[in-house]
Design a protein around this motif. Sequence first.
Motif, PDB file in Angstrom:
ATOM      1  N   ARG A   1      41.547  -1.160  47.895  1.00  0.00           N
ATOM      2  CA  ARG A   1      40.291  -1.321  47.117  1.00  0.00           C
ATOM      3  C   ARG A   1      39.317   0.002  47.590  1.00  0.00           C
ATOM      4  O   ARG A   1      39.255   0.273  48.767  1.00  0.00           O
ATOM      5  CB  ARG A   1      39.724  -2.649  47.383  1.00  0.00           C
ATOM      6  CG  ARG A   1      39.217  -3.216  48.719  1.00  0.00           C
ATOM      7  CD  ARG A   1      38.531  -4.579  48.323  1.00  0.00           C
ATOM      8  NE  ARG A   1      37.311  -4.324  47.986  1.00  0.00           N
ATOM      9  CZ  ARG A   1      36.395  -5.486  47.538  1.00  0.00           C
ATOM     10  NH1 ARG A   1      37.138  -6.696  47.920  1.00  0.00           N
ATOM     11  NH2 ARG A   1      35.309  -5.343  46.850  1.00  0.00           N
ATOM     12  N   GLN A   2      38.890   0.329  46.452  1.00  0.00           N
ATOM     13  CA  GLN A   2      37.682   1.427  46.906  1.00  0.00           C
ATOM     14  C   GLN A   2      36.346   1.186  46.342  1.00  0.00           C
ATOM     15  O   GLN A   2      36.048   0.762  45.376  1.00  0.00           O
ATOM     16  CB  GLN A   2      38.082   2.473  45.862  1.00  0.00           C
ATOM     17  CG  GLN A   2      37.381   3.876  46.381  1.00  0.00           C
ATOM     18  CD  GLN A   2      37.642   5.113  45.346  1.00  0.00           C
ATOM     19  OE1 GLN A   2      37.821   4.941  44.170  1.00  0.00           O
ATOM     20  NE2 GLN A   2      37.761   6.295  45.864  1.00  0.00           N
ATOM     21  N   ASP A   3      35.455   1.230  47.546  1.00  0.00           N
ATOM     22  CA  ASP A   3      34.136   0.625  47.476  1.00  0.00           C
ATOM     23  C   ASP A   3      33.208   1.755  47.976  1.00  0.00           C
ATOM     24  O   ASP A   3      33.560   2.451  49.095  1.00  0.00           O
ATOM     25  CB  ASP A   3      33.770  -0.481  48.077  1.00  0.00           C
ATOM     26  CG  ASP A   3      34.704  -1.645  47.472  1.00  0.00           C
ATOM     27  OD1 ASP A   3      35.640  -2.124  48.308  1.00  0.00           O
ATOM     28  OD2 ASP A   3      34.655  -2.097  46.552  1.00  0.00           O
ATOM     29  N   LEU A   4      32.178   1.950  47.455  1.00  0.00           N
ATOM     30  CA  LEU A   4      31.056   2.963  47.733  1.00  0.00           C
ATOM     31  C   LEU A   4      30.605   2.516  49.454  1.00  0.00           C
ATOM     32  O   LEU A   4      30.346   1.432  49.428  1.00  0.00           O
ATOM     33  CB  LEU A   4      29.979   3.021  46.842  1.00  0.00           C
ATOM     34  CG  LEU A   4      29.930   4.056  45.860  1.00  0.00           C
ATOM     35  CD1 LEU A   4      28.738   3.877  45.027  1.00  0.00           C
ATOM     36  CD2 LEU A   4      30.175   5.373  46.140  1.00  0.00           C
ATOM     37  N   GLY A   5      30.777   3.451  50.213  1.00  0.00           N
ATOM     38  CA  GLY A   5      30.217   3.249  51.600  1.00  0.00           C
ATOM     39  C   GLY A   5      31.206   2.601  52.382  1.00  0.00           C
ATOM     40  O   GLY A   5      31.359   2.514  53.689  1.00  0.00           O
ATOM     41  N   HIS A   6      32.486   2.390  51.701  1.00  0.00           N
ATOM     42  CA  HIS A   6      33.909   1.847  52.524  1.00  0.00           C
ATOM     43  C   HIS A   6      35.168   2.542  52.544  1.00  0.00           C
ATOM     44  O   HIS A   6      35.917   2.534  53.068  1.00  0.00           O
ATOM     45  CB  HIS A   6      33.896   0.103  52.258  1.00  0.00           C
ATOM     46  CG  HIS A   6      32.948  -0.703  52.599  1.00  0.00           C
ATOM     47  ND1 HIS A   6      32.773  -1.287  53.908  1.00  0.00           N
ATOM     48  CD2 HIS A   6      31.905  -1.215  51.936  1.00  0.00           C
ATOM     49  CE1 HIS A   6      31.837  -1.827  53.827  1.00  0.00           C
ATOM     50  NE2 HIS A   6      31.087  -1.992  52.545  1.00  0.00           N
ATOM     51  N   GLY A   7      35.305   3.496  51.388  1.00  0.00           N
ATOM     52  CA  GLY A   7      36.182   4.277  51.158  1.00  0.00           C
ATOM     53  C   GLY A   7      37.290   3.451  50.688  1.00  0.00           C
ATOM     54  O   GLY A   7      36.934   2.504  49.934  1.00  0.00           O
ATOM     55  N   LEU A   8      38.543   3.629  51.136  1.00  0.00           N
ATOM     56  CA  LEU A   8      39.576   2.794  50.590  1.00  0.00           C
ATOM     57  C   LEU A   8      40.052   1.832  51.961  1.00  0.00           C
ATOM     58  O   LEU A   8      40.151   2.376  52.926  1.00  0.00           O
ATOM     59  CB  LEU A   8      40.741   3.800  50.325  1.00  0.00           C
ATOM     60  CG  LEU A   8      40.909   4.556  49.179  1.00  0.00           C
ATOM     61  CD1 LEU A   8      40.106   5.803  49.210  1.00  0.00           C
ATOM     62  CD2 LEU A   8      42.157   4.604  48.350  1.00  0.00           C
TER      63      LEU A   8
ATOM     64  N   GLN B   1      34.421  -9.146  44.959  1.00  0.00           N
ATOM     65  CA  GLN B   1      35.777  -8.258  44.563  1.00  0.00           C
ATOM     66  C   GLN B   1      35.385  -7.424  43.501  1.00  0.00           C
ATOM     67  O   GLN B   1      36.555  -6.750  42.968  1.00  0.00           O
ATOM     68  CB  GLN B   1      36.733  -9.600  44.271  1.00  0.00           C
ATOM     69  CG  GLN B   1      37.260 -10.323  45.343  1.00  0.00           C
ATOM     70  CD  GLN B   1      38.123 -11.432  45.110  1.00  0.00           C
ATOM     71  OE1 GLN B   1      38.104 -12.010  44.192  1.00  0.00           O
ATOM     72  NE2 GLN B   1      39.097 -11.407  45.977  1.00  0.00           N
ATOM     73  N   THR B   2      34.536  -7.408  43.000  1.00  0.00           N
ATOM     74  CA  THR B   2      34.083  -6.114  41.909  1.00  0.00           C
ATOM     75  C   THR B   2      34.582  -4.900  42.763  1.00  0.00           C
ATOM     76  O   THR B   2      34.103  -4.566  43.841  1.00  0.00           O
ATOM     77  CB  THR B   2      32.559  -6.032  41.386  1.00  0.00           C
ATOM     78  OG1 THR B   2      32.542  -7.303  40.726  1.00  0.00           O
ATOM     79  CG2 THR B   2      32.693  -4.966  40.585  1.00  0.00           C
ATOM     80  N   SER B   3      35.423  -4.191  42.257  1.00  0.00           N
ATOM     81  CA  SER B   3      36.030  -2.776  43.069  1.00  0.00           C
ATOM     82  C   SER B   3      36.736  -2.025  41.961  1.00  0.00           C
ATOM     83  O   SER B   3      37.023  -2.449  40.833  1.00  0.00           O
ATOM     84  CB  SER B   3      36.569  -3.314  44.171  1.00  0.00           C
ATOM     85  OG  SER B   3      36.785  -2.121  44.894  1.00  0.00           O
ATOM     86  N   VAL B   4      37.120  -0.974  42.532  1.00  0.00           N
ATOM     87  CA  VAL B   4      38.314  -0.154  41.740  1.00  0.00           C
ATOM     88  C   VAL B   4      39.550  -0.544  42.809  1.00  0.00           C
ATOM     89  O   VAL B   4      39.437  -0.160  44.106  1.00  0.00           O
ATOM     90  CB  VAL B   4      38.138   1.257  41.817  1.00  0.00           C
ATOM     91  CG1 VAL B   4      39.195   1.862  41.175  1.00  0.00           C
ATOM     92  CG2 VAL B   4      36.579   1.411  41.040  1.00  0.00           C
ATOM     93  N   TYR B   5      40.717  -0.720  42.252  1.00  0.00           N
ATOM     94  CA  TYR B   5      41.700  -0.975  43.016  1.00  0.00           C
ATOM     95  C   TYR B   5      42.896  -0.071  42.709  1.00  0.00           C
ATOM     96  O   TYR B   5      43.128   0.382  41.590  1.00  0.00           O
ATOM     97  CB  TYR B   5      42.187  -2.657  42.564  1.00  0.00           C
ATOM     98  CG  TYR B   5      41.473  -3.728  43.043  1.00  0.00           C
ATOM     99  CD1 TYR B   5      40.186  -4.099  42.166  1.00  0.00           C
ATOM    100  CD2 TYR B   5      41.774  -4.397  44.172  1.00  0.00           C
ATOM    101  CE1 TYR B   5      39.432  -5.230  42.691  1.00  0.00           C
ATOM    102  CE2 TYR B   5      40.545  -5.375  44.815  1.00  0.00           C
ATOM    103  CZ  TYR B   5      39.792  -5.815  43.731  1.00  0.00           C
ATOM    104  OH  TYR B   5      38.705  -6.727  44.294  1.00  0.00           O
ATOM    105  N   PHE B   6      43.432   0.472  43.686  1.00  0.00           N
ATOM    106  CA  PHE B   6      44.505   1.493  43.455  1.00  0.00           C
ATOM    107  C   PHE B   6      45.885   0.984  44.291  1.00  0.00           C
ATOM    108  O   PHE B   6      45.902   0.192  45.434  1.00  0.00           O
ATOM    109  CB  PHE B   6      44.106   2.773  44.453  1.00  0.00           C
ATOM    110  CG  PHE B   6      43.112   3.417  43.648  1.00  0.00           C
ATOM    111  CD1 PHE B   6      41.896   3.355  44.177  1.00  0.00           C
ATOM    112  CD2 PHE B   6      43.538   4.415  42.874  1.00  0.00           C
ATOM    113  CE1 PHE B   6      40.768   4.308  43.384  1.00  0.00           C
ATOM    114  CE2 PHE B   6      42.580   5.135  41.907  1.00  0.00           C
ATOM    115  CZ  PHE B   6      41.017   5.112  42.287  1.00  0.00           C
ATOM    116  N   CYS B   7      47.053   1.061  43.446  1.00  0.00           N
ATOM    117  CA  CYS B   7      48.204   0.846  44.110  1.00  0.00           C
ATOM    118  C   CYS B   7      48.752   2.037  44.463  1.00  0.00           C
ATOM    119  O   CYS B   7      48.592   3.142  43.723  1.00  0.00           O
ATOM    120  CB  CYS B   7      48.857  -0.019  43.002  1.00  0.00           C
ATOM    121  SG  CYS B   7      50.726  -0.332  43.119  1.00  0.00           S
TER     122      CYS B   7
END
Lengths: 112, 112
Positions: A36-43, A85-91
């Motif tokens: 998951r990619q979140d601002l301030g947390h990276g991946l 859990q709002t986020s951008v999810y990368f596989c």
Amino acid sequence: DAGITQSPRYKITETGRQVTLMCHQTWSHSYMFWYRQDLGHGLRLIYYSAAADITDKGEVPDGYVVSRSKTENFPLTLESATRSQTSVYFCASSEEGNYGYTFGSGTRLTVV
Amino acid sequence: AQRVTQPEKLLSVFKGAPVELKCNYSYSGSPELFWYVQYSRQRLQLLLRHISRESIKGFTADLNKGETSFHLKKPFAQEEDSAMYYCALSRYSGAGSYQLTFGKGTKLSVIP
């Protein structure tokens, strides 16, 4: 580059609902990953899999479930979605496991 | 535990100026380090792997074990270099599995 695809691209869901994000790869790579990619947390790694029927927790697994019954698919399920859990999810997938990761285009999930 | 630190959230440079994106790591084993790049609205892609010691798009990165650093450098920035850059460390997590840990990322903005 359609070797790894994620669906849906965008999803809005309500708090408490179950939602499944799909990931499919065509290379028969052994390793697959969910970030998951979140601002301030990276991946941050949620779950990973070294082969079919082998999965393990990553850094932030709480609230998520994965399965890998087939090598090419690695779905990620949010059992009861929360706003956090709002986020951008990368596989991603990789044959070697330690490098050569190929990422999907991402799923932008919004939990309202 | 392994950790990857990218101290700058945002780095702005003028076109033609040198670029250095900092990355420091902590890891008790022998590290394998990478740089990934994410252009606007695109998926993450591998830029560099420290073992290969190659130059991609004019970028280079040298692993300095004494300083535990893997800084990304380019002598002359181009506008197309504007993107999000992630430093990542791979570690073996047992049973044939690997985990890739990312830093929080640095957004590079090249000013025309």
